[in-house]
Design a protein around this motif. Structure first.
Motif, PDB file in Angstrom:
ATOM      1  N   THR A  17       0.827  -1.212   0.000  1.00 13.75           N
ATOM      2  CA  THR A  17       0.000   0.000   0.000  1.00 13.75           C
ATOM      3  C   THR A  17       0.860   1.260   0.000  1.00 13.75           C
ATOM      4  OG1 THR A  17      -0.170  -0.172   2.417  1.00 13.75           O
ATOM      5  CG2 THR A  17      -1.960  -1.112   1.122  1.00 13.75           C
ATOM      6  N   TYR A  20       2.610   1.666  -3.475  1.00 12.99           N
ATOM      7  CA  TYR A  20       1.614   2.030  -4.482  1.00 12.99           C
ATOM      8  C   TYR A  20       1.202   3.488  -4.304  1.00 12.99           C
ATOM      9  CZ  TYR A  20      -2.524   1.879  -7.430  1.00 12.99           C
ATOM     10  OH  TYR A  20      -3.438   2.131  -8.414  1.00 12.99           O
ATOM     11  N   HIS A  21       0.944   3.896  -3.059  1.00 13.51           N
ATOM     12  CA  HIS A  21       0.587   5.291  -2.797  1.00 13.51           C
ATOM     13  C   HIS A  21       1.678   6.228  -3.295  1.00 13.51           C
ATOM     14  CE1 HIS A  21      -0.712   8.913  -0.776  1.00 13.51           C
ATOM     15  NE2 HIS A  21       0.368   8.924  -0.013  1.00 13.51           N
ATOM     16  N   LEU A  67      -6.128  10.289  -7.085  1.00 10.54           N
ATOM     17  CA  LEU A  67      -5.713   8.913  -6.794  1.00 10.54           C
ATOM     18  C   LEU A  67      -4.761   8.869  -5.607  1.00 10.54           C
ATOM     19  CD1 LEU A  67      -6.458   6.248  -8.345  1.00 10.54           C
ATOM     20  CD2 LEU A  67      -7.103   8.369  -9.500  1.00 10.54           C
ATOM     21  N   ALA A  70      -6.896   9.051  -2.424  1.00  9.91           N
ATOM     22  CA  ALA A  70      -7.632   7.807  -2.197  1.00  9.91           C
ATOM     23  C   ALA A  70      -6.727   6.711  -1.638  1.00  9.91           C
ATOM     24  CB  ALA A  70      -8.281   7.345  -3.489  1.00  9.91           C
ATOM     25  N   THR A  71      -5.517   6.598  -2.158  1.00 11.70           N
ATOM     26  CA  THR A  71      -4.618   5.538  -1.700  1.00 11.70           C
ATOM     27  C   THR A  71      -3.929   5.888  -0.395  1.00 11.70           C
ATOM     28  OG1 THR A  71      -2.859   6.458  -3.116  1.00 11.70           O
ATOM     29  CG2 THR A  71      -4.194   4.666  -4.022  1.00 11.70           C
ATOM     30  N   VAL A 482      -8.153  -4.072  -5.796  1.00 11.25           N
ATOM     31  CA  VAL A 482      -8.681  -2.700  -5.849  1.00 11.25           C
ATOM     32  C   VAL A 482      -7.648  -1.736  -6.417  1.00 11.25           C
ATOM     33  CG1 VAL A 482      -9.490  -0.762  -4.456  1.00 11.25           C
ATOM     34  CG2 VAL A 482     -10.327  -3.067  -3.987  1.00 11.25           C
ATOM     35  N   TYR A 483      -6.406  -1.872  -5.943  1.00 11.41           N
ATOM     36  CA  TYR A 483      -5.371  -0.961  -6.438  1.00 11.41           C
ATOM     37  C   TYR A 483      -5.052  -1.226  -7.904  1.00 11.41           C
ATOM     38  CZ  TYR A 483      -4.282   1.045  -1.876  1.00 11.41           C
ATOM     39  OH  TYR A 483      -4.334   1.739  -0.700  1.00 11.41           O
ATOM     40  N   LEU A 486      -7.706   0.689  -9.698  1.00 13.71           N
ATOM     41  CA  LEU A 486      -7.395   2.120  -9.643  1.00 13.71           C
ATOM     42  C   LEU A 486      -6.248   2.481 -10.585  1.00 13.71           C
ATOM     43  CD1 LEU A 486      -7.663   2.876  -5.811  1.00 13.71           C
ATOM     44  CD2 LEU A 486      -9.250   3.563  -7.617  1.00 13.71           C
ATOM     45  N   ILE A 489      -7.647   2.738 -14.046  1.00 11.35           N
ATOM     46  CA  ILE A 489      -8.422   3.980 -14.181  1.00 11.35           C
ATOM     47  C   ILE A 489      -7.493   5.174 -14.323  1.00 11.35           C
ATOM     48  CG2 ILE A 489      -9.989   5.551 -12.974  1.00 11.35           C
ATOM     49  CD1 ILE A 489     -11.270   3.063 -11.716  1.00 11.35           C
ATOM     50  N   GLU A 490      -6.468   5.224 -13.459  1.00 11.04           N
ATOM     51  CA  GLU A 490      -5.518   6.340 -13.506  1.00 11.04           C
ATOM     52  C   GLU A 490      -4.837   6.420 -14.873  1.00 11.04           C
ATOM     53  OE1 GLU A 490      -2.019   8.891 -12.207  1.00 11.04           O
ATOM     54  OE2 GLU A 490      -4.102   8.715 -11.589  1.00 11.04           O
TER      55      GLU A 490
END
Length: 529
Positions: A17, A20-21, A67, A70-71, A482-483, A486, A489-490
């Motif tokens: 996480t 990724y963030h 994004l 959200a992350t 989920v990531y 995302l 989408i990004e």
């Protein structure tokens, strides 16, 4: 004792996480400053092209910012859910910078992001430019407070363990804020974010130039990204040197592992440019050394030694034995709060309490440790040397490649010469490099701290929540899914915005979202006007 698999899965989930963030954070940092610079030029010249540039790159900033928010929220909850004992143990210290980041920096940033997108027709050009700079300032303030919190984990200053509350507590908040490790990490990380933003603008501009589209915008964006990127990349090198100096002072084992320095060398130590660390024989094979370089980088002198891994392990054994005294005194305090002799003994030795706790994952009760147990615990303070050695050098290699790219781009733009097509292709293919370098940099910073979650204070193995392994496996799979969605989408939003181009989006922002043409008012959410 804590299940090692539970600890590893908790670490894996947080690493997934966090890394990724951090794909979004550096681009947010870099684009915010570049957008503010472009709007400043617009206010000074009132040329429409600079307004179009501000809107176009600002739109890409907005997609990335959303994004990132959200992350980032996920990580806040993980501290209390996956790392409950950590939050209990150091929450009084660690929570303060995070709270300030949320109350001051993030709200500042989010407020002015809204004004940036909705304020084009409601604010004067100068007022809107001020808003854009405040948006960029809020972005940097967010990074500052997060890195103050992280810097404290690397170098826990301004705090002390309270045996009555069994928690770390702040004793000097100014020392926490002005922690030299935190300050070095902040300027280094922010500069790396600026490089990321510059490479992104450079690469997208190169794409337009190669396709012969939006040339007026692309050439100006290419020029400003080249100049800003070169300055930022050179500052990363200088500030990275400062980070190395801070690591020498406060995280000697991390530095020794990064350099695969198994034994203390005569000062000034050489820098190992390449080599193959051999864990079994505790040596580095096929090493190519640069004389004096590591000594100068790490100590700023020709006479100060940098301790090697073996010597640092010996020092850790001494601290573990001294930690036994602190641990025993703490047990006496728990049994009798009025035992002043135990309190005196604990105050004298508490700086080594964390080293005694390294034994708890191994045998449960540190006071029953044998010499073999102490040896195992001491060697556990050595992070995986090959991982740090190679990732650090890959990070450095990416940095120097980007300096060469920015230098070539600035050379041609400053001379107003026609740049060769290979340069634009190089800029396009270089797009992943800053993210690779940044992710490797964070890996070195965080993995190199192991086995500590708080350097010298709290071992990672003691910091987790008592979660079930099935719960962790399910949440890791869920986050990955989920990531992954995302990420798709990004990338699609970014590619669609780039494909449509600044002129199309300026005329019809709904073009970014197929099927949204019937609701043009909604398109104002992502439009410049």
């Amino acid at each position: 004792m804590t299940d090692p698999l539970l600890v590893d899965l908790s670490r894996l989930q947080f690493a997934l996480t966090a890394m990724y963030h951090f794909l979004f954070v550096p681009l947010t940092l870099g684009l915010s400053i570049l957008v503010a610079m472009m709007e400043t030029v617009y206010v000074m010249t009132r040329r429409k092209i600079w307004r179009d540039m501000t809107k176009f790159w600002g739109l890409l900033f907005g997609i990335n910012f959303a994004l990132g928010v959200a992350t980032g929220l996920t990580m806040e909850f993980q501290f209390g859910m996956n790392w409950a004992y950590y939050s209990h143990y150091v929450g009084d210290v660690f929570g303060a910078p995070l709270a300030i980041e949320g109350l001051m920096a993030f709200f500042l940033e989010a407020t002015f992001v809204g004004l940036f997108f909705f304020g084009w027709d409601k604010l004067s050009a100068l007022a809107h430019c001020v808003v854009t700079w405040l948006m960029a300032l809020g972005t940097n303030f967010s990074a500052l407070w997060i890195l103050i919190a992280n810097g404290w984990m690397q170098n826990p200053v301004g705090s002390l363990f309270n045996p009555d509350t069994m928690r770390m507590e702040v004793t000097d908040f100014a020392a926490v804020i002005f922690n030299p490790v935190a300050q070095a990490k902040f300027v280094h990380t922010v500069s790396a974010g600026y490089v990321c933003g510059a490479v992104f603008v450079l690469g997208v501009s190169a794409f337009y130039i190669l396709r012969g589209r939006h040339l007026e915008l692309a050439k100006r964006s290419f020029a400003i990204a080249a100049a800003f990127g070169l300055a930022s990349a050179l500052s990363v090198v200088v500030l990275g040197d400062e980070s190395g100096y801070a690591v020498t002072d406060h995280q000697k084992m991390k530095l020794a592992a990064m350099e695969a320095m198994w034994h203390t060398e005569p000062a000034p130590a050489a820098f190992t440019a390449i080599g193959v660390p051999d864990l079994e024989n505790r040596t580095t094979r096929y090493a190519l050394h640069i004389p004096y370089a590591m000594g100068l980088i790490g100590t700023r002198s020709l006479t100060t030694e940098i301790p090697g891994i073996t010597e640092l392990v010996g020092h850790a054994k001494d601290r573990i034995r001294n930690g036994f005294v602190a641990y025993a005194a703490l047990e006496r305090i728990k049994a009798d709060r009025t035992d002043e002799a135990a309190r005196t003994e604990f105050a004298r030795t508490q700086q080594d309490l964390g080293y005694a706790q390294l034994l708890k994952p191994l045998i449960g009760d540190p006071l029953k440790a044998t010499d073999a147990d102490i040896d195992r615990a001491a060697w556990s303070t050595v992070p995986h040397v090959p991982s740090l050695f190679f990732t650090f050098r890959a990070m450095v290699a990416c940095g120097f490649l980007l300096i060469a790219l920015f230098g070539a781009a600035l050379w041609y733009t400053a001379r107003e010469a026609e740049a060769p097509r290979w340069l634009f292709r190089a800029a396009l293919f270089a797009l992943p490099l800053p993210w690779i370098a940044i992710e490797f940099g964070w890996f070195v910073a965080e993995f190199g701290r192991q086995p500590w979650i708080i350097e010298g204070v709290l071992p990672t193995a003691l910091a987790t929540s008592e979660l079930g392994i099935p719960s962790l496996l399910i949440t890791i799979a869920g986050f990955t899914l989920v990531y992954g969605v995302l990420a798709v989408i990004e990338v699609q939003l970014m590619l669609r915005a780039i494909a449509k181009g600044p002129e199309t989006l300026a005329e019809d922002p709904a073009a970014l979202f197929p099927g949204a043409g019937a609701n043009r008012n909604a398109a104002g959410l992502v439009a410049a006007e």
